[in-house]
Design an enzyme around this catalytic site. Structure first.
Site, short mmCIF file in Angstrom:
data_model
loop_
_atom_site.label_atom_id
_atom_site.label_comp_id
_atom_site.label_asym_id
_atom_site.label_seq_id
_atom_site.Cartn_x
_atom_site.Cartn_y
_atom_site.Cartn_z
N VAL A 134 72.02 54.77 39.30
CA VAL A 134 72.01 56.24 39.40
C VAL A 134 72.36 56.73 40.80
O VAL A 134 72.71 57.89 40.98
CB VAL A 134 70.65 56.82 38.97
CG1 VAL A 134 70.40 56.57 37.49
CG2 VAL A 134 69.50 56.23 39.79
N SER A 187 73.85 55.17 44.92
CA SER A 187 74.24 54.04 45.75
C SER A 187 74.54 54.52 47.15
O SER A 187 75.27 55.49 47.35
CB SER A 187 75.47 53.35 45.15
OG SER A 187 75.86 52.24 45.93
N ASP A 215 65.06 60.99 58.08
CA ASP A 215 66.25 60.73 57.24
C ASP A 215 66.38 61.84 56.20
O ASP A 215 66.77 61.59 55.06
CB ASP A 215 66.12 59.37 56.56
CG ASP A 215 67.45 58.90 55.96
OD1 ASP A 215 68.50 59.42 56.38
OD2 ASP A 215 67.43 58.02 55.07
#
Length: 745
Positions: free
Chosen positions: A40, A42, A157
């Site tokens: 789902v 990458s 992040d």
């Protein structure tokens, strides 16, 4: 949290003492899940799969690192499991839940978010403003939670790829692994890895300018600003630029382009842009903390979302069916000629073929569309030709490809003599076309009571329904054919049949205001308060459409003036919302309740206020209704008027005695809302009638805070003149004066 299960020990060569540090985390293997794993997401350093647990029958997301599939003692394995332990301890509605670790393949098992990441949503969906603001606000709530932990947990992040969305598009953020990663990296390694991960655009300038700079909370605030820009514009920051160009631009104080910021954007969105600019300030010390960011995004979201929902407009498209186009033929093949000749004399054949100027038939039309000579002759209207053809062995009920029989065509063309001839030869009165329209439907649509009587005498079903449930009586009511309706009623037609949407013939007649049909149907015993699927009665429809005579007759006959539809709207609510003064007064004379509330809690006064209908507002005030009735979110009518910026309505309510200091569920007073809207006269009216200049909402914002945030100097001066304090923080960490200094306006 999923049920606890016995944990399998990890290979001690792989993780060593970490196996003892997993706490309540479950340890999974691939065998615990079904065979199909769907990729789902990458990224540069991980892949996320969707897999279903065999026993629990639940979907999970498994984040795996492709480079960590072999058992290893590397520090990156340690980092992965420390991330899992860290995330598992965090329990918050906008933080993704961690259920365990997967040993083979190596990864973290998380809750599955059905709508995927914001990164995938932004380029494929056009998001509305309320949803954009909500996503921004919920992200700020999650970040505020992380930063409020002792010690604060930095994300480091934050990007759309780590903002996940559930079925209802609510936010949950994930991925807290970068913090440990940064501790193990040099600045150069960190920047290079960030470029590979696609996170370079979210790194603040101080990380490029100061070699030994340790990241702090301001880092996440800067990343959040870039996320805001992406959500508002639905574009990628610095698209097409290489790594060095991005670094140089950010270090020099340049940010993503603001060319897409339009003057037509809502005011609250422009204020969100203002917040965004403060969050990406070049000086980390000038960036707001997430506590204040969350307060501000909450304010902007609450102010943007009007709690009012308009009553839905009833749309009834006039129902009609058209006869098929029977194209005139050009020539007949030898086979068709022979086929007709076998059953018709040569003189008759010549007569049949003389149907148009071309005096011929097209064989393909006959066979491909199943159009026969009988269809053409009936469409041509020649009684004698049809009589002659019927004297031979022909199918009187032959149907075209769309289901039309000769009788249907004759009925629609209002040819009673042809209808009588076809019926005399046994035509089926109930054979319908592909839409379920029987001959009686067409007779009712045309107002042809002569043909309708003929059909009924030959067995036509008086309550025949087409595919959407309409009966001949529905069609007669729609088209105002009282003659056909009387005939159908005399033949015991059902007076209150419901079509697919639940409308009865009385609904239809009331909607179109056909008073004769309304009187006929109600007089014959039709159900006055029959409800369609949305629970609206004929009276609801007549009120919405402003059909005064139909309304008056329905009320005289005993229709309920307080019937409620599926949203809790009575006819009086609709009249108030639509501003129909005469109808409103008529409903009151027949006993309509003034205090009924919709499902959202709105009274007729709320609705009249929202739409600015002063005459109805004065009528309600004379009737001594509660001027401060609480609706959705505990808004009073005065809140709605202030929110709409309706200065005349605000004055009318205040003159009638409305409370200027009523606070809704978040503590906003009408003065807060008027300041937010910038309605100068409205603010003046509120102050004249005693509005509290120092009123604070639940997070401590005063009207002066809002004026300062908007940079509205004129309004701020009015508030200061009325004794507002601009140097007092109140319940928040900044004063109105500080906000005014930061405002770019």
């Amino acid at each position: 949290m999923v049920p606890h299960r016995a944990r399998r020990l990890l290979n001690p060569m792989a993780v060593g003492p970490l196996a003892q540090q997993l706490g309540s985390l479950t340890v999974f293997t691939r065998d615990d899940f079904e065979e199909e794993w769907h990729l789902v997401a990458s990224g540069g350093f991980s892949k996320v799969f969707q897999a279903r647990h065999k026993r629990w029958r639940t979907q999970y997301a498994i984040k795996c690192s492709p480079c960590l599939q072999k058992e290893t003692t590397s520090s990156e394995v340690t980092c992965l499991f420390e991330e899992a332990v860290k995330m598992e301890k965090i329990k918050f509605q906008h933080i993704v839940s961690i259920y365990g670790v997967c040993k083979q393949p190596l990864g973290i098992v998380m809750e599955f978010m059905a709508s995927g990441s914001l990164e995938k949503t932004l380029p494929t969906h056009s998001l509305c403003w309320p949803l954009k603001l909500r996503i921004i606000h919920e992200t700020s709530l999650a970040m505020n939670f992380l930063h409020s932990i002792k010690p604060p947990l930095l994300h480091l992040d934050l990007k759309p790829g780590n903002i996940l969305l559930d079925n209802n598009m609510h936010v949950k953020i994930s991925d807290f692994g970068l913090s440990k990663w940064m501790e193990q990296s040099t600045q150069k390694q960190y920047i290079e890895r960030s470029a590979l991960r696609g996170t370079l655009s979210y790194i603040p300038p101080e990380m490029f300018l100061e070699n030994n700079k340790a990241p702090g909370p301001e880092y996440d605030v800067y990343s959040f600003a870039i996320v805001i820009w992406e959500i508002l514009t639905q574009k990628k920051p610095y698209a097409g630029l290489n790594m060095m160009t991005i670094i140089i631009r950010v270090a020099a104080g340049m940010r993503p382009s603001l060319q897409d910021v339009s003057d037509e954007w809502p005011e609250e969105v422009h204020q969100m842009v203002n917040l965004m600019k403060r969050c990406w300030d070049q000086d980390p010390k000038k960036r707001p903390c997430f506590l204040n960011v969350a307060v501000e995004t909450d304010m902007l979201l609450s102010l943007f979302q009007s709690p009012m929902t308009d009553p839905g407009c009833e749309a009834l498209t006039q129902k009609v069916s058209c006869k098929p186009s029977l194209s005139q033929p050009h020539k007949v093949s030898k086979e068709v000629n022979q086929e007709i000749a076998d059953s018709v004399s040569s003189d008759s054949l010549k007569w049949i073929l003389q149907l148009s100027d071309s005096k011929s038939l097209v064989a393909s039309d006959v066979y491909e569309n199943r159009v026969t000579p009988l269809h053409f002759l009936v469409a041509g209207g020649s009684l004698e030709q049809v009589r002659l053809l019927l004297s031979h062995d022909v199918d009187v009920d032959c149907q075209t490809a769309s289901g039309y029989t000769p009788l249907l065509i004759a009925t629609q063309d209002q040819q009673p003599d042809l209808c009588a001839l076809l019926l005399a030869h046994g035509a089926d009165t109930n054979l319908a076309d592909e839409d379920g329209w029987a001959p009686l439907h067409f007779a009712a649509q045309n107002g042809d009571d002569h043909t309708a009587r003929l059909l009924l005498d030959h067995g036509a079903l008086v309550n025949a329904r087409e595919h959407e449930g309409w009966t001949p009586l529905h069609l007669a009511a729609q088209n105002n054919f009282e003659n056909v309706a009387r005939l159908l009623v005399s033949r015991q037609a059902d007076l209150s049949p419901h079509e697919a949407e639940g409308k009865t013939p009385l609904h239809v007649a009331a909607y179109f205001g056909h008073i004769g049909l309304v009187k006929l149907l109600s007089g014959q015993g039709a159900e006055l308060d029959a409800q369609q699927r949305n629970l609206r009665t004929p009276l609801h429809l007549a009120v919405e459409r402003g059909k005064v005579r139909a309304i008056q007759h329905l009320l005289k006959c005993g229709a309920l003036p307080d019937a409620l539809d599926h949203s809790g709207y009575s006819p009086l609510h609709i009249a108030a919302a639509r501003g129909k003064d005469l109808i409103f007064k008529m409903l009151l004379r027949y006993g309509a309740s003034l205090e009924l509330r919709t499902q959202q809690g709105w009274t007729p006064l709320h609705l009249a206020t929202y739409k600015g209908h002063l005459e109805i507002i004065h009528q309600l005030a004379k009737s001594h209704v509660d001027l401060d009735a609480l609706g959705s979110m505990q808004w009073t009518p005065l809140h709605l008027a202030a929110f709409q910026g309706e200065e005349g309505v605000m004055l009318a309510l205040l003159q009638c005695g409305a409370n200027p200091n009523a606070a809704e569920q978040s503590g906003w007073t009408p003065l807060h809302l008027a300041v937010h809207k910038g309605t100068f006269l409205g603010i003046t009216h509120l102050l004249e009638y005693g509005a509290d200049i120092h009123a604070c909402n639940k997070v401590g914002w005063t009207p002066a805070h809002l004026a300062a945030l908007k940079g509205n100097t004129a309004i701020l001066k009015v508030l200061v003149k009325a004794a507002a304090q601009v140097d007092v923080k109140g319940g928040v960490s900044c004063t109105p004066l500080q906000l005014a200094i930061h405002s770019p306006k």
